[in-house]
Design a protein around this motif. Sequence first.
Motif, PDB file in Angstrom:
ATOM      1  N   GLN A  97       0.826  -1.211   0.000  1.00  0.00           N
ATOM      2  CA  GLN A  97       0.000   0.000   0.000  1.00  0.00           C
ATOM      3  C   GLN A  97       0.864   1.266   0.000  1.00  0.00           C
ATOM      4  N   ASP A  98       2.178   1.097  -0.187  1.00  0.00           N
ATOM      5  CA  ASP A  98       3.120   2.217  -0.181  1.00  0.00           C
ATOM      6  C   ASP A  98       3.119   2.938   1.167  1.00  0.00           C
ATOM      7  N   ARG A  99       2.978   2.145   2.237  1.00  0.00           N
ATOM      8  CA  ARG A  99       2.982   2.714   3.593  1.00  0.00           C
ATOM      9  C   ARG A  99       3.910   1.930   4.508  1.00  0.00           C
ATOM     10  N   ALA A 100       5.003   1.433   3.973  1.00  0.00           N
ATOM     11  CA  ALA A 100       5.916   0.595   4.751  1.00  0.00           C
ATOM     12  C   ALA A 100       6.446   1.308   5.983  1.00  0.00           C
ATOM     13  N   GLU A 101       6.526   2.637   5.928  1.00  0.00           N
ATOM     14  CA  GLU A 101       7.137   3.396   7.022  1.00  0.00           C
ATOM     15  C   GLU A 101       6.320   3.359   8.308  1.00  0.00           C
ATOM     16  N   VAL A 102       5.022   2.986   8.229  1.00  0.00           N
ATOM     17  CA  VAL A 102       4.200   2.978   9.445  1.00  0.00           C
ATOM     18  C   VAL A 102       4.215   1.620  10.138  1.00  0.00           C
ATOM     19  N   GLN A 150      -8.885  -2.874 -14.043  1.00  0.00           N
ATOM     20  CA  GLN A 150      -7.629  -2.925 -14.792  1.00  0.00           C
ATOM     21  C   GLN A 150      -7.227  -4.336 -15.189  1.00  0.00           C
ATOM     22  N   ASN A 151      -7.528  -5.322 -14.330  1.00  0.00           N
ATOM     23  CA  ASN A 151      -7.065  -6.684 -14.647  1.00  0.00           C
ATOM     24  C   ASN A 151      -8.113  -7.536 -15.374  1.00  0.00           C
ATOM     25  N   GLY A 152      -9.271  -6.967 -15.662  1.00  0.00           N
ATOM     26  CA  GLY A 152     -10.288  -7.688 -16.422  1.00  0.00           C
ATOM     27  C   GLY A 152     -11.306  -8.434 -15.593  1.00  0.00           C
ATOM     28  N   PHE A 167      -0.485  -2.400  -4.539  1.00  0.00           N
ATOM     29  CA  PHE A 167      -1.862  -1.993  -4.802  1.00  0.00           C
ATOM     30  C   PHE A 167      -1.849  -0.694  -5.600  1.00  0.00           C
ATOM     31  N   VAL A 168      -2.934  -0.450  -6.310  1.00  0.00           N
ATOM     32  CA  VAL A 168      -3.074   0.822  -7.017  1.00  0.00           C
ATOM     33  C   VAL A 168      -3.397   1.900  -5.983  1.00  0.00           C
ATOM     34  N   VAL A 169      -2.509   2.852  -5.839  1.00  0.00           N
ATOM     35  CA  VAL A 169      -2.687   3.906  -4.839  1.00  0.00           C
ATOM     36  C   VAL A 169      -3.041   5.207  -5.543  1.00  0.00           C
ATOM     37  N   ASN A 170      -4.255   5.676  -5.284  1.00  0.00           N
ATOM     38  CA  ASN A 170      -4.711   6.941  -5.854  1.00  0.00           C
ATOM     39  C   ASN A 170      -5.672   7.574  -4.854  1.00  0.00           C
TER      40      ASN A 170
END
Length: 643
Positions: free
Chosen positions: A237-242, A338-340, A428-431
């Motif tokens: 989730q691009d939150r490894a720092e927590v 996105q993946n169908g 994961f897609v992070v937006n």
Amino acid sequence: MGLTLTEKILKAHLVEGELIRGNEIGIRIDQTLTQDSTGTMAYLQFEAMDIDTVRTKCSVAYIDHNMLQQGFENADDHKYIQTVAYKHGIYFSKPGNGICHQVHVERFGIPGQTLLGSDSHTPTGGGIGMIAIGAGGLDVAVAMGGGTYYITMPHVVNIELTGKLKPFVSAKDIILEVLRRLSVKGGLGKVIEYTGEGIKHLTVPERATITNMGAELGATTSIFPSDEVTERFLKAQDRAEVFTKLMPDNDAAYDEKIVIHLDELEPLVALPHSPDLVKAVKEVAGQKVDQIAIGSCTNGSYLDLMRVAKILKGKTIHPEVSLVISPGSKQVLTMLAQNGALADLVAAGARILESGCGPCIGMGQAPATDAVSLRTFNRNFKGRCGTTSASVYLVSPETAAVSALTGVLTSPLENGDLDIAVEMPQTFVVNDNMVIKPSEHPETVEVVRGPNIKPFPLNTVLETCEGKVLIKVGDNITTDHIMPSNASLLPFRSNVPYLANFCLAPCDQEFPKRAIEQGGGMIVGGDNYGQGSSREHAALAPLQLGIKAVITKSFARIHKANLINSGILPLVFENPKDYETIEVMDELEIPEVKKQVAGKDRLTVINKTKNLTYTVKLEVSDRERKMLLLGGKINRIKELAKR
């Protein structure tokens, strides 16, 4: 003796009291969440405290419940929440971004922190190692203002998971097994802490399914360790720092222990109308099904819906079945697109709903008269789906998907040759473009209030307590009974005077009228009164109608706290048999109520109609006692502010 994980986190956040079972403790709250069904009232209460900005580490306002825009009311509430959040330092998750619990685990939750949410399924956050607790909106508002949150120090139950789940058996089956063993009252006063080598095989979304439905046990919360599985999820989730590794001590002492062998579990189903009426699917297989709903905060994750897509790919749902799917978040929906997999679901005949609570809280998709609906949700209380005569069964996504193809309740084990294995995404897609950050210039923000937003009721100082019994109800009365939550009423969550006209109507349609005619009175109930949602409207509506006391055999935790916050006496029969002697319109009195509440744990109640005397228990702390004497929490806060 070592500490449980629960004790470690509570100890790190302890503000008042000692970690002694049964004692009241006060803890510091790091994060809060609200949703729009309860959020409007919570923010009105927060504004009443005259605090410029929240004092938590992170507070998030979600729009996920009131998604149908039939009139201006929901849109007005959403605008109010958005502007008040923008002004007071709160993140705002727009409609369509997802269900609060799903999104919070994805984007905001932090292992080891405390989370208080104005939704009973806030314990979902325990899936990543948080102490996450559901509460009434006023308690959340106080926490946002930096106030201490009080609970009774819970017992800690260890559920040890061994082995590994078989294909087509899922996390939903684990929590249904726990409910089968413990019942909807089995978690009262407890935290459920999961350990064992079996947890290594459960992903964070699967853990979150289990902690989410821990609310149905009546538990204070549920929690998993924060381990390598948690770290992989947060990194994706691009939150490894927590990430922080958090485990119980090896010699931790638990109050109770239960062992569940995962490899022995099979697909389970909760029968109407309670989440603990659990049987094996094979025992009731063949039941004709009219509607199937997949999703919600319990089973709307990427992994859940990918497995469903694999089962449905290249097939067509049964012609007599209506299948609706509500992804848990925009992130999930985006990745399926996105993946169908989304195309596979649509091609099979599924109807795709937006990422919100939807049918789980009766907001659309009400079944037909006498219909059978399979749902992957967390509650199947009678009438909650929007159709009183419908029968709702709770199942896993795998069971739901297979049954959608056959048209009857079917065990997914019959599809054992199908590969539905799904790997956790590496990323994961992070937006987060549907999350609005708080304003950097709050002084310029104007809070917008629509005409449907009315002041919330406030109680007065306790002087007398007498009145007629306006209604007598049985066991396991839910907050859906007390304050119905359907598509026609949810838009009025910020209008308590209007909502009060429907209070307890599912039990007795004449109750609101009777309460108004009598100028208020009392409610008598059975065991586990107030189970279910955290919505404080189930206390505010009775307050609006003049209810002075509720006398029951026992209370659900959050509803009892909400009654106290509203200054309504929550009383428990010392002798449960006294319940049988009371009838509607009996006149009750608590003599010298101010003196009794101030100094006694056992109060005397006189039934003037029957010439009987009862002893009832007032099981509250000294702090709560002061709140009741002053007419509720806000009055107590105002008094303390004068000092």
